[in-house]
Design a protein around this motif. Structure first.
Motif, short mmCIF file in Angstrom:
data_model
loop_
_atom_site.label_atom_id
_atom_site.label_comp_id
_atom_site.label_asym_id
_atom_site.label_seq_id
_atom_site.Cartn_x
_atom_site.Cartn_y
_atom_site.Cartn_z
N HIS A 204 9.97 24.51 -11.60
CA HIS A 204 8.95 24.84 -10.60
C HIS A 204 7.73 25.45 -11.28
O HIS A 204 7.84 26.06 -12.35
CB HIS A 204 9.48 25.83 -9.57
CG HIS A 204 10.55 25.27 -8.68
ND1 HIS A 204 11.89 25.45 -8.93
CD2 HIS A 204 10.46 24.53 -7.55
CE1 HIS A 204 12.59 24.84 -7.99
NE2 HIS A 204 11.75 24.27 -7.14
N VAL A 208 0.43 28.41 -8.69
CA VAL A 208 -0.27 27.14 -8.65
C VAL A 208 -1.77 27.35 -8.49
O VAL A 208 -2.58 26.73 -9.17
CB VAL A 208 0.28 26.23 -7.53
CG1 VAL A 208 -0.56 24.98 -7.36
CG2 VAL A 208 1.74 25.87 -7.81
N PHE A 227 2.06 28.63 0.56
CA PHE A 227 1.45 27.52 -0.18
C PHE A 227 2.10 27.38 -1.55
O PHE A 227 2.40 26.26 -2.00
CB PHE A 227 -0.05 27.75 -0.34
CG PHE A 227 -0.74 26.65 -1.11
CD1 PHE A 227 -1.12 25.48 -0.48
CD2 PHE A 227 -0.99 26.79 -2.47
CE1 PHE A 227 -1.74 24.45 -1.20
CE2 PHE A 227 -1.60 25.77 -3.19
CZ PHE A 227 -1.98 24.60 -2.55
N GLU A 228 2.33 28.50 -2.22
CA GLU A 228 2.95 28.46 -3.54
C GLU A 228 4.35 27.86 -3.46
O GLU A 228 4.75 27.04 -4.30
CB GLU A 228 3.01 29.86 -4.15
CG GLU A 228 1.66 30.46 -4.51
CD GLU A 228 1.03 29.83 -5.74
OE1 GLU A 228 1.75 29.17 -6.51
OE2 GLU A 228 -0.18 29.99 -5.93
N THR A 231 4.16 23.98 -2.90
CA THR A 231 3.63 23.14 -3.98
C THR A 231 4.38 23.30 -5.30
O THR A 231 4.14 22.53 -6.24
CB THR A 231 2.15 23.47 -4.23
OG1 THR A 231 2.00 24.89 -4.47
CG2 THR A 231 1.30 23.08 -3.03
N ARG A 234 6.07 20.14 -6.60
CA ARG A 234 5.37 18.87 -6.42
C ARG A 234 4.37 18.62 -7.55
O ARG A 234 3.51 19.45 -7.84
CB ARG A 234 4.63 18.85 -5.07
CG ARG A 234 5.56 18.91 -3.88
CD ARG A 234 4.82 18.76 -2.58
NE ARG A 234 4.18 17.44 -2.45
CZ ARG A 234 3.60 17.02 -1.34
NH1 ARG A 234 3.56 17.79 -0.27
NH2 ARG A 234 3.04 15.82 -1.31
N PHE A 237 0.80 19.51 -8.76
CA PHE A 237 0.60 20.94 -8.56
C PHE A 237 1.50 21.77 -9.48
O PHE A 237 1.07 22.78 -10.05
CB PHE A 237 0.85 21.31 -7.10
CG PHE A 237 0.03 20.53 -6.12
CD1 PHE A 237 -1.32 20.79 -5.97
CD2 PHE A 237 0.60 19.52 -5.37
CE1 PHE A 237 -2.08 20.06 -5.08
CE2 PHE A 237 -0.15 18.78 -4.48
CZ PHE A 237 -1.50 19.05 -4.33
N ARG A 238 2.75 21.36 -9.60
CA ARG A 238 3.69 22.09 -10.46
C ARG A 238 3.16 22.24 -11.88
O ARG A 238 3.28 23.31 -12.49
CB ARG A 238 5.02 21.34 -10.49
CG ARG A 238 6.11 22.00 -11.32
CD ARG A 238 7.22 21.03 -11.63
NE ARG A 238 6.79 20.03 -12.61
CZ ARG A 238 7.54 19.01 -13.01
NH1 ARG A 238 8.75 18.82 -12.47
NH2 ARG A 238 7.09 18.16 -13.91
#
Length: 253
Positions: A204, A208, A227-228, A231, A234, A237-238
């Motif tokens: 993870h 982000v 949000f963190e 994402t 993903r 974003f990760r």
């Protein structure tokens, strides 16, 4: 929150910067409890003043912190006393490379190594030690600085020369202008972890956007936290996050 993001324990700290890590650790604790019902033996290497260790002890687990700084250990002991968990927490003053001398093989169900591999001389040796002290079937939680985020951060601030240095340097550092010995990318970290015999299960991103951009004053901490979490797993974003968090498992023999 995305469906594959594990749930947190009700007692876990909810700060946006560490929400992802706590979510993963909470799921691991739940998995262990479902399988054994026993108290977890946790080893926190480079645990500092107990940001993770004390809350984990508050959850009822036995935690040993290995930390080289006497000042950090003093703060840890005070923090543990204030939380009423001194009976569940052991503080050991030692460097990460001294781990084989202060921890028994296969003595921990969960090993934390957060913000350490960037600073040690030999990260492969450190990971070998982490794998050795982890019990078969146990987990190792690794948190490291992300090269991609460092490059992006410098570029966004107009420091293109430094950004290029971070991009091209083999260790992801700006020579003579850096406090870290190395930064990682997901591929290099998973390869290093695999070399120690551990099997990567989850990766993870941590931070982000919270560490890369100026968050508006009217934005709530809860909104940023959600949000963190959404994402963190993903791509892309990760891979833009300030830090990479990896959970690996030691195979059963």
């Amino acid at each position: 929150m995305v469906d594959n993001m594990p749930k947190e324990s009700a007692k876990a700290p909810r700060h946006p910067r560490i929400a992802v890590v706590w979510s993963v650790l909470s799921a691991e604790i739940e998995r262990f409890a479902a399988g054994t019902g026993a108290t977890m033996r946790i080893l926190d290497v480079g645990g500092g003043s107990g940001g993770f260790a004390v809350p984990l002890a508050e959850l009822g687990h036995d935690v040993t912190v290995v930390e080289p700084s006497a000042n950090a250990l003093a703060s840890l002991r005070q923090r543990a006393a204030d939380a009423g968990v001194t009976d569940r927490l052991i503080a050991v003053q030692a460097d990460a490379d001294e781990l084989p001398d202060v921890a028994e093989p296969a003595s921990a169900d969960l090993v934390l190594c957060h913000n350490v591999l960037e600073m040690v001389d030999y990260p492969d040796t450190a990971l070998d030690a982490l794998a050795k002290v982890c019990a078969p079937g146990g987990a190792v939680s690794v948190l490291v600085a992300n090269r991609i985020a460092a490059v992006l951060g410098k570029a966004l601030s107009g420091q293109f020369g430094t950004a290029l240095d971070l991009l091209t340097d083999v260790d992801g550092v700006a020579e003579g202008r850096d406090t870290l010995k190395r930064r990682f990318e997901t591929a290099t970290l998973t390869a290093l972890v695999g070399g120690s015999g551990l099997v990567t299960e989850q990766v993870h991103g941590v931070g982000v956007v919270g560490d890369l951009v100026q968050v508006p004053e009217n934005a709530t901490g809860e909104a940023l936290r959600e949000f963190e979490l959404a994402t963190a797993a993903r791509v892309p974003f990760r891979d833009m996050a300030t830090r990479i968090h990896l959970l690996a498992r030691k195979p059963m023999r």
